[in-house]
Design a protein around this motif. Structure first.
Motif, PDB file in Angstrom:
ATOM      1  N   GLY A  18      46.106  51.366  31.313  1.00 37.96           N
ATOM      2  CA  GLY A  18      44.940  50.870  31.637  1.00 37.96           C
ATOM      3  C   GLY A  18      44.655  49.728  32.131  1.00 37.96           C
ATOM      4  N   ILE A  19      45.319  48.799  31.660  1.00 40.60           N
ATOM      5  CA  ILE A  19      45.222  47.433  32.186  1.00 40.60           C
ATOM      6  C   ILE A  19      45.926  47.596  33.711  1.00 40.60           C
ATOM      7  CG2 ILE A  19      45.811  44.776  32.013  1.00 40.60           C
ATOM      8  CD1 ILE A  19      45.074  45.223  29.089  1.00 40.60           C
ATOM      9  N   SER A  35      46.578  49.799  35.602  1.00 38.76           N
ATOM     10  CA  SER A  35      45.861  50.526  36.810  1.00 38.76           C
ATOM     11  C   SER A  35      44.786  49.826  37.283  1.00 38.76           C
ATOM     12  CB  SER A  35      45.828  51.893  36.410  1.00 38.76           C
ATOM     13  OG  SER A  35      45.207  51.970  35.276  1.00 38.76           O
ATOM     14  N   SER A  36      44.005  49.008  36.277  1.00 43.39           N
ATOM     15  CA  SER A  36      42.783  48.604  36.770  1.00 43.39           C
ATOM     16  C   SER A  36      43.214  47.149  37.509  1.00 43.39           C
ATOM     17  CB  SER A  36      42.013  47.906  35.583  1.00 43.39           C
ATOM     18  OG  SER A  36      42.654  46.711  34.798  1.00 43.39           O
ATOM     19  N   ILE A  37      44.279  46.433  37.445  1.00 47.01           N
ATOM     20  CA  ILE A  37      44.846  45.329  38.253  1.00 47.01           C
ATOM     21  C   ILE A  37      45.047  46.209  39.588  1.00 47.01           C
ATOM     22  CG2 ILE A  37      46.625  43.811  38.508  1.00 47.01           C
ATOM     23  CD1 ILE A  37      46.570  43.235  35.666  1.00 47.01           C
ATOM     24  N   VAL A  43      43.765  48.861  40.872  1.00 37.77           N
ATOM     25  CA  VAL A  43      42.587  48.990  41.633  1.00 37.77           C
ATOM     26  C   VAL A  43      42.036  47.850  42.373  1.00 37.77           C
ATOM     27  CG1 VAL A  43      40.158  49.316  41.085  1.00 37.77           C
ATOM     28  CG2 VAL A  43      41.899  50.953  40.248  1.00 37.77           C
ATOM     29  N   GLY A  44      41.784  46.611  41.427  1.00 40.52           N
ATOM     30  CA  GLY A  44      41.113  45.436  41.888  1.00 40.52           C
ATOM     31  C   GLY A  44      42.179  45.022  43.243  1.00 40.52           C
ATOM     32  N   ILE A  45      43.186  45.072  43.182  1.00 40.02           N
ATOM     33  CA  ILE A  45      44.117  44.693  44.474  1.00 40.02           C
ATOM     34  C   ILE A  45      43.660  45.480  45.548  1.00 40.02           C
ATOM     35  CG2 ILE A  45      46.546  44.362  45.213  1.00 40.02           C
ATOM     36  CD1 ILE A  45      47.422  43.360  42.620  1.00 40.02           C
ATOM     37  N   TYR A  90      40.888  46.938  46.185  1.00 34.86           N
ATOM     38  CA  TYR A  90      39.513  46.622  46.323  1.00 34.86           C
ATOM     39  C   TYR A  90      39.739  45.291  47.417  1.00 34.86           C
ATOM     40  CZ  TYR A  90      34.613  45.352  46.189  1.00 34.86           C
ATOM     41  OH  TYR A  90      33.621  45.172  46.505  1.00 34.86           O
ATOM     42  N   LEU A  91      40.494  44.308  46.885  1.00 36.59           N
ATOM     43  CA  LEU A  91      41.036  43.068  47.652  1.00 36.59           C
ATOM     44  C   LEU A  91      41.163  43.334  49.253  1.00 36.59           C
ATOM     45  CD1 LEU A  91      40.710  39.991  46.888  1.00 36.59           C
ATOM     46  CD2 LEU A  91      43.182  40.176  46.918  1.00 36.59           C
ATOM     47  N   LEU A  93      41.402  34.126  49.120  1.00 27.93           N
ATOM     48  CA  LEU A  93      42.116  33.928  47.981  1.00 27.93           C
ATOM     49  C   LEU A  93      42.026  32.756  47.147  1.00 27.93           C
ATOM     50  CD1 LEU A  93      45.446  35.664  49.380  1.00 27.93           C
ATOM     51  CD2 LEU A  93      43.652  36.651  47.854  1.00 27.93           C
TER      52      LEU A  93
END
Lengths: 334, 154, 131
Positions: free
Chosen positions: B132-133, B135-137, B139-141, B143-144, B153
């Motif tokens: 979970g964690i 894959s969320s990181i 997703v964040g990257i 998005y960035l 940055l």
């Protein structure tokens, strides 16, 4: 003793089963064989602090109980063959650490009890011992904890899964006595038919049971009808059906005199045990309780006891290995 | 029936012989128990909102209450009965995640509080946090990279 | 509690949507259990990861708007929450936010599960499964 055929040992100075003892847990005590067991526990902890300690105590008390029943002095017991399912067989070794009986720890997964009977018989026929004890134990809770999931986890057990029997069985073999006698021992080969589902042990072990059954019958020149009963250890309902059909394809009809300890020990419909019992204690307690009683009362005169084992652990399952099966058979006659 | 010689044929034969799970009954139970757990969550959520709390805080309160309830029922040896009945109905909601942490905590108490409770607590739920964690990181990257070129940055 | 308008709390159409969506997500899980023989740990991982991906793609948000707790209480909602946090984190603090945002959003649930797990181990004793 001599080797006959491919892998069967025929005994000459027949070892006698002097007496047996069995202790089972509360769930087994609700099953159809309850009256044959020596002691039924009211709770799975039996006053101990952990499942492992409880299982050790069950094994220890079963061994002491069989010695007491046989009226032999403890010093006359030459060796004890015992095993269980926990890592490095701690139930047996911890249970017997204060007993002072020379201890031979064995592992054959759920086939351990018959492995012990066979090895003990060889010691006796070979004059290496006068009296030996063969024992095996398993515990539902310690087995679930080690092989599957914590007991409090809210998961569903698949229909093909089996219920580990809580309990222990023990038998004393002796060089002198009036029977029942162990006449043959057929150690099995490891058979792996590629089953990977740890929730379907009956299917994984049935081919091994078939191999040992056919080898035993070929080596001894007997037919299935020679025996009043052919009993497997813990194939359960799924494995039992498979074995009957597989045997038929090889030309052996065993339907009329064949049964399985895992099928006998629980009432499938009332107790919700799905595919039946399993574990070292499944064969151990059903033989020590029910089958030995049948032999003593002469309802059965000749039985073939084939204990089955799945030679895997949780690491091998996680690594995607298939489950090798094994089956050892002893022929017991009065 | 012909004798079975190959592992492939044996697997096919075993699949045919093995009893199937009563899938319709299981799905029905999973549906109404799962739906009920979510509805309890929604009622708690509405109460929080009615008391003026924002969406995110209300959501966190819902999670904490359901987790506490699941832990309580697990301790009383009731959750495994619900789980046997409802299957995914109690596993998939956050109650199942809580149960998967609480169950090994209780079970491995006998191995001590550090290496028993503390470490075995995550035998089942650990992977949930890891995947979970992680894959969320990711997703964040992503998005960035794709949506936020304007952000410097830090 | 007297100032709560109970008619908005028990608004049946909201609760019905929540019940049906939450129930259906669980049915998907049940079909996976019965048809694929996946263990419960794998089911949980599948749902969380699916939630993160659907959350990251912006799809899951519509389900949350429609069904409320029916979409947030299942573990896919936990994953959605992680993804939402990571994206919000990136918006407010850039690259670092991808690392801090997800857990920050899910912190309540994770901390509660660990805390109650520990408390349970202090008070409860392992018990036999009856069935």
């Amino acid at each position: 003793m001599e080797k006959i055929g491919k892998q069967t040992i025929k005994f000459t100075n027949l070892p006698t089963i002097v007496d047996t003892a069995s202790i089972v847990g509360p769930k087994e005590a609700e099953g159809p064989l309850a009256k044959y067991f020596d002691k039924c526990l009211e709770d799975e902890f039996w006053g101990e602090k952990s499942w492992e300690k409880a299982e050790s105590k069950i094994l220890k008390e079963t061994v002491y109980s069989v010695i007491k029943k046989s009226t032999l002095p403890i010093s006359s017991i030459d060796y004890c063959f015992a095993g269980d399912l926990l890592n490095q067989c701690i139930s047996s070794s911890f249970g017997l650490r204060d007993s002072n009986i020379p201890f031979i720890g064995i592992f054959g997964a759920c086939s351990t009890f018959v492995e012990g009977l066979g090895l003990g018989s060889i010691f006796i026929d070979g004059n290496a011992a006068n009296n030996v004890i063969c024992a095996a134990s398993s515990h539902f809770c310690s087995a679930e904890k080690q092989f599957r999931f914590p007991l409090e986890l809210g998961n569903q057990r698949p229909q093909s899964s089996q219920w580990t029997v809580t309990g222990a069985g023990a038998a004393i073999l002796s060089s002198s006595g009036t029977g029942p006698f162990i006449t043959h021992f057929t150690p099995g080969r490891i058979i792996d038919m590629g089953i990977k589902d740890a929730n379907n042990m009956g299917a994984a072990m049935a081919p091994a049971a078939l191999d040992t059954l056919i080898t035993h019958l070929t080596d001894t020149g007997r037919k299935p009808s020679y025996y009043d009963a052919i009993i497997t250890g813990d194939l359960g309902h799924v494995g039992k059906e498979i074995l009957i059909e597989l045997a038929k394809t090889k030309g052996y009809n065993i339907k009329s005199n064949y049964n399985d300890c895992g099928v006998l020990i629980f009432d499938k419909n009332k107790q919700d045990t799905h595919a039946g019992g399993s574990g070292c204690a499944c064969c151990g307690t059903v033989f020590s309780g029910y089958l030995f009683n049948m032999l003593q009362s002469k309802k059965y005169k000749k039985i073939l006891l084939i204990a089955t084992g799945a030679l895997m652990n949780s690491t091998s399952t996680q690594q995607g290995e298939s489950i090798p099966g094994i089956a050892h058979a002893v022929s017991i006659e009065i | 029936m012909q004798p079975i010689e190959t592992t492939k044929k044996y697997q096919e034969y075993v699949d045919k012989k093995s009893p199937n799970s009563p899938i319709l009954k299981n799905c029905f139970n999973a549906f109404w128990v799962g739906g009920l757990i979510c509805t309890i969550g929604q009622i708690i959520m509405q109460i929080c909102k009615a008391r003026g709390l924002d969406e995110a805080t209300s959501g966190t309160i819902v999670s904490i209450i359901l987790i506490a309830l699941s832990a309580f029922l697990t301790s009383l040896n009731i959750f495994n009965k619900i789980g046997k009945f409802a299957g995914a109905g109690s596993l998939v909601p956050i109650t199942g995640f809580a149960n998967s942490i609480v169950a090994p905590s209780i079970e491995y108490k006998s191995e001590g509080y550090v290496m028993g409770v503390g470490s075995k607590m995550f035998t089942i739920a650990g992977p949930v946090l890891v995947f979970g964690i992680s894959s969320s990181i990711i997703v964040g990257i992503f998005y960035l990279i794709f949506n936020a070129q304007g952000i410097i940055l830090s | 509690m007297s100032n709560i308008d109970w008619s908005t709390v028990f608004e049946w159409s909201t609760l019905l949507k929540c019940f049906i969506v939450g129930g259906l997500i669980c049915v998907i899980g049940q079909i996976l259990i019965d048809k694929t023989k996946l263990t419960s740990a794998r089911i949980l991982v599948t749902f969380v990861t699916a939630g993160v991906i659907l959350g990251g793609l912006g799809i899951y948000k519509y389900l949350v708007d429609f069904a409320g707790a029916g979409a947030t209480v299942p573990l896919t909602g936990f994953g959605y929450n992680l993804a939402k946090g990571a994206i919000e984190g990136v918006k407010t603090s850039g690259f670092l936010g991808a690392f801090t945002g997800g857990i920050k959003n899910a912190a309540g649930g994770i901390a509660a599960a660990i805390f109650f797990g520990y408390i349970a181990s202090l008070i409860a004793k392992p018990k036999m499964k009856k069935q």
